[in-house]
Write a protein that holds these residues in place. Structure first.
Motif, mmCIF file in Angstrom:
data_model
loop_
_atom_site.group_PDB
_atom_site.id
_atom_site.type_symbol
_atom_site.label_atom_id
_atom_site.label_comp_id
_atom_site.label_asym_id
_atom_site.label_seq_id
_atom_site.Cartn_x
_atom_site.Cartn_y
_atom_site.Cartn_z
ATOM 1 N N SER A 171 -14.637 52.169 -89.020
ATOM 2 C CA SER A 171 -13.262 52.075 -88.536
ATOM 3 C C SER A 171 -12.694 53.484 -88.416
ATOM 4 N N PRO A 172 -12.686 54.074 -87.222
ATOM 5 C CA PRO A 172 -12.269 55.469 -87.066
ATOM 6 C C PRO A 172 -10.771 55.670 -87.296
ATOM 7 N N ILE A 173 -10.425 56.827 -87.848
ATOM 8 C CA ILE A 173 -9.028 57.235 -87.901
ATOM 9 C C ILE A 173 -8.542 57.465 -86.471
ATOM 10 N N GLN A 174 -7.388 56.919 -86.157
ATOM 11 C CA GLN A 174 -6.821 57.122 -84.822
ATOM 12 C C GLN A 174 -5.939 58.359 -84.755
ATOM 13 N N SER A 175 -5.170 58.592 -85.828
ATOM 14 C CA SER A 175 -4.279 59.754 -85.813
ATOM 15 C C SER A 175 -3.829 60.088 -87.227
ATOM 16 N N VAL A 176 -3.494 61.368 -87.408
ATOM 17 C CA VAL A 176 -2.820 61.848 -88.615
ATOM 18 C C VAL A 176 -1.560 62.544 -88.125
ATOM 19 N N TYR A 233 -7.092 51.392 -86.944
ATOM 20 C CA TYR A 233 -6.999 49.979 -86.556
ATOM 21 C C TYR A 233 -8.386 49.413 -86.341
ATOM 22 N N ASP A 234 -8.652 48.275 -86.982
ATOM 23 C CA ASP A 234 -9.916 47.570 -86.802
ATOM 24 C C ASP A 234 -9.622 46.210 -86.165
ATOM 25 N N PRO A 235 -9.839 46.062 -84.856
ATOM 26 C CA PRO A 235 -9.530 44.787 -84.191
ATOM 27 C C PRO A 235 -10.394 43.633 -84.671
ATOM 28 N N THR A 236 -11.553 43.933 -85.308
ATOM 29 C CA THR A 236 -12.433 42.863 -85.790
ATOM 30 C C THR A 236 -11.993 42.332 -87.152
ATOM 31 N N ARG A 237 -11.044 43.012 -87.796
ATOM 32 C CA ARG A 237 -10.539 42.627 -89.118
ATOM 33 C C ARG A 237 -11.655 42.527 -90.164
ATOM 34 N N THR A 238 -12.616 43.439 -90.106
ATOM 35 C CA THR A 238 -13.731 43.411 -91.062
ATOM 36 C C THR A 238 -13.717 44.602 -92.020
ATOM 37 N N SER A 239 -12.769 45.495 -91.850
ATOM 38 C CA SER A 239 -12.714 46.671 -92.740
ATOM 39 C C SER A 239 -11.952 46.328 -94.024
ATOM 40 N N LYS A 240 -10.674 46.132 -93.941
ATOM 41 C CA LYS A 240 -9.792 45.586 -94.981
ATOM 42 C C LYS A 240 -9.595 46.484 -96.202
ATOM 43 N N TYR A 241 -10.673 47.084 -96.739
ATOM 44 C CA TYR A 241 -10.561 47.801 -98.005
ATOM 45 C C TYR A 241 -10.825 49.292 -97.780
#
Length: 364
Positions: free
Chosen positions: A102-107, A128-136
């Motif tokens: 899940s890449p960082i989009q911005s700081v 943002y992870d559109p697959t909703r599999t990162s979470k933690y």
């Protein structure tokens, strides 16, 4: 006060990632609360294996175990950590697999006034992870900042004898310095209660009068995606540990992780073998970008302190001046004849507390 009960255990800090690099594992021992130093577990045999019969050996370097070759944790494979200490005990982790990327989009830095009515710069990390599999998620940051000595002078005062001084050209490399520091808190976030697997986390707040943002500032933010077990382990660590280090060996009791002593079930071990994806992003900003037209803050008031260079008389203080110059407590700023103006060394020579080596990543 001495600790009445003490149980020695090894402490393992192992977070391997999908970065192609020399991976590192830190192995120490628990300490008594009265101990002043951390004991490194030396002479251990450390190996990471995957389910494709690949083995990665680690060797001890300056108190840290570093992989002999560069490698990365790959998706779909299972990895296991094995440690054999010089006392013959063998420790083994559970099988761990890589988490979602899940890449960082911005700081993003912005000027805000916080709940304590302090105005400063709030730095947020977004992903943002559109697959909703990162979470933690777990976060770390490394901040670097440029320091310019505010009372630096073209001339430097040196002591040439018991009662003599001389002005010589001051090296320009004592004017500009750079300091780099790592975060020490365990920074965690989970998105289970959100409608989306979206991160918008305030990761760092810096007050407007903090000298570290006085000229140019950079922050490198790292975002790790963990599994639930690793997240819960770090959450427990955060709740009971001080912020002295990410994984402090000075802990009350023994914290159960995913590493066990397979040669003796009575031997305790603290730590977690974590394989996680990581994404990072670095930003730079100047103080004037966010506070245009305002003077740069500095951590010292930089008061000008006068000295009359003579040895006899009520107003003479040459001995005091020589004492401060010889010990690098103070530096020269200006003079008019035998009257000298000195300042605290931190005001005139940034190398008295920082490094004049520009980091390789630095962009002006």
């Amino acid at each position: 006060m001495l600790t009445n009960t003490y149980e020695e255990a090894i402490v393992v800090e192992a977070s391997l990632t999908n970065e192609l690099k020399n991976q590192q594992i830190k192995i120490t021992k628990t300490s008594r609360f009265e101990d002043t130093s951390i004991k490194v577990e030396t002479g251990a045999e450390v190996i990471v294996k995957d389910d494709q019969n690949n083995s990665y050996l680690f060797e001890e370097k300056s108190g840290v175990y570093v992989s002999q070759t560069i490698f990365q944790i790959l998706s779909g494979r299972q990895y296991t950590l094995t440690i054999k200490t010089k006392d013959g005990n063998v420790y083994e982790s559970s099988h761990e697999t890589l988490t979602t990327v899940s890449p960082i989009q911005s700081v993003v830095p912005s000027v805000v006034t916080n709940k304590d009515n302090q105005t400063g710069i709030q730095i947020n990390v977004n992903s943002y992870d559109p697959t909703r599999t990162s979470k933690y998620y777990r976060f770390e940051y490394e901040e670097s900042y440029k320091i310019i000595a505010p009372r630096w002078s073209l001339s430097k005062l040196i002591v040439t004898g018991p009662q003599s001084v001389e002005l010589i050209p001051n090296p320009s490399n004592t004017r500009t310095c750079y300091t780099t520091k790592n975060s020490t808190d365990i920074i965690l976030l989970n998105t289970n209660d959100l409608n989306e697997d979206r991160v918008n986390l305030p990761i760092r707040f810096i007050e407007e009068n903090n000298y570290i943002i006085g000229h140019r500032y950079s922050i490198l933010v790292k975002q790790y995606v963990e599994n639930l077990a690793a997240y819960n382990f770090h959450k427990t660590m955060r709740d009971i540990a001080s912020s002295a280090s990410v994984l402090s060996p000075k802990q009350p009791g023994v914290l159960s992780g995913n590493i066990k002593c397979i040669s003796d079930s009575n031997v305790k071990v603290i730590g977690y073998f974590d394989v996680a994806t990581v994404s990072e992003q670095r930003i730079f900003f100047n103080y004037t970008d966010l506070f245009p037209g305002r003077p740069s803050p500095y951590f010292n008031t930089c008061e000008d302190i006068p000295f009359k260079f003579c040895f006899d008389g009520e107003d003479c203080n040459a001995e005091s001046m020589i004492y401060n110059v010889e010990r690098n407590f103070m530096t020269y700023f200006s003079n008019a004849g035998s009257s000298y103006i000195l300042v605290d060394a931190v005001c005139g020579d940034c190398t008295s507390f920082s490094s004049n080596v520009k980091p390789s990543f630095w962009i002006d």
